[in-house]
Design a protein around this motif. Structure first.
Motif, PDB file in Angstrom:
ATOM      1  N   TYR A  21       2.390  -7.605   9.681  1.00 47.96           N
ATOM      2  CA  TYR A  21       1.753  -6.593  10.514  1.00 47.96           C
ATOM      3  C   TYR A  21       2.802  -5.747  11.229  1.00 47.96           C
ATOM      4  CZ  TYR A  21       2.348 -10.218  14.108  1.00 47.96           C
ATOM      5  OH  TYR A  21       2.870 -11.179  14.951  1.00 47.96           O
ATOM      6  N   VAL A  69       1.755   8.348   6.224  1.00 46.86           N
ATOM      7  CA  VAL A  69       0.423   8.432   5.639  1.00 46.86           C
ATOM      8  C   VAL A  69       0.573   8.458   4.131  1.00 46.86           C
ATOM      9  CG1 VAL A  69      -1.685   9.808   5.462  1.00 46.86           C
ATOM     10  CG2 VAL A  69      -0.468   9.666   7.646  1.00 46.86           C
ATOM     11  N   GLU A  71      -1.836   8.895   0.960  1.00 42.22           N
ATOM     12  CA  GLU A  71      -3.192   9.330   0.648  1.00 42.22           C
ATOM     13  C   GLU A  71      -3.983   9.329   1.945  1.00 42.22           C
ATOM     14  OE1 GLU A  71      -4.608   7.129  -2.744  1.00 42.22           O
ATOM     15  OE2 GLU A  71      -2.881   7.749  -3.930  1.00 42.22           O
ATOM     16  N   ASP A  72      -5.028   8.512   2.061  1.00 42.67           N
ATOM     17  CA  ASP A  72      -5.821   8.478   3.296  1.00 42.67           C
ATOM     18  C   ASP A  72      -5.562   7.229   4.124  1.00 42.67           C
ATOM     19  OD1 ASP A  72      -7.047  10.905   2.823  1.00 42.67           O
ATOM     20  OD2 ASP A  72      -8.720  10.022   1.739  1.00 42.67           O
ATOM     21  N   HIS A  73      -4.457   6.552   3.876  1.00 42.24           N
ATOM     22  CA  HIS A  73      -4.178   5.304   4.564  1.00 42.24           C
ATOM     23  C   HIS A  73      -2.888   5.394   5.374  1.00 42.24           C
ATOM     24  CE1 HIS A  73      -6.783   4.015   1.234  1.00 42.24           C
ATOM     25  NE2 HIS A  73      -7.220   3.132   2.104  1.00 42.24           N
ATOM     26  N   LEU A  74      -2.868   4.661   6.495  1.00 41.78           N
ATOM     27  CA  LEU A  74      -1.629   4.517   7.252  1.00 41.78           C
ATOM     28  C   LEU A  74      -0.778   3.459   6.581  1.00 41.78           C
ATOM     29  CD1 LEU A  74      -2.816   4.526  10.970  1.00 41.78           C
ATOM     30  CD2 LEU A  74      -1.616   6.327   9.755  1.00 41.78           C
ATOM     31  N   ALA A  75       0.516   3.652   6.596  1.00 38.16           N
ATOM     32  CA  ALA A  75       1.458   2.702   6.017  1.00 38.16           C
ATOM     33  C   ALA A  75       2.732   2.765   6.837  1.00 38.16           C
ATOM     34  CB  ALA A  75       1.737   3.059   4.555  1.00 38.16           C
TER      35      ALA A  75
END
Length: 87
Positions: A21, A69, A71-75
């Motif tokens: 995490y 970001v 695509e549509d996800h946080l990373a």
């Protein structure tokens, strides 16, 4: 015995799950204030916008990273690996 089952072979741990995490920041709130939080509430964290986030694996801080970001996800992308895991 095949190479993938030998003691010390990297393949032996490939399917082991670990908890990973990223911590954006922290805040200390009295319980009374926490109970008043509702939808849209803002909690100020102890980090600035461009500060790195801490990356933990199995509760050990192992790296610093930046939020991206995909695509549509946080990373996160790792920017620094710590020489020794911090508690």
């Amino acid at each position: 015995m095949g190479d993938d089952t030998m003691v010390g072979g990297k393949e032996a741990v490939y399917d082991v799950s670990v908890e990973c995490y990223a911590v954006l920041g922290t805040a200390n709130l009295p319980i009374a204030q926490l109970l008043k939080l509702g939808r849209g509430a803002v909690v100020e964290l102890d980090r600035k916008v461009n500060d790195p986030v801490d990356l933990y694996v199995n509760r050990k801080k192992i790296a610093k990273a930046e939020v991206v970001v995909v695509e549509d996800h946080l990373a996160v992308t790792v920017t620094e690996v710590l020489k020794r895991a911090a508690d």
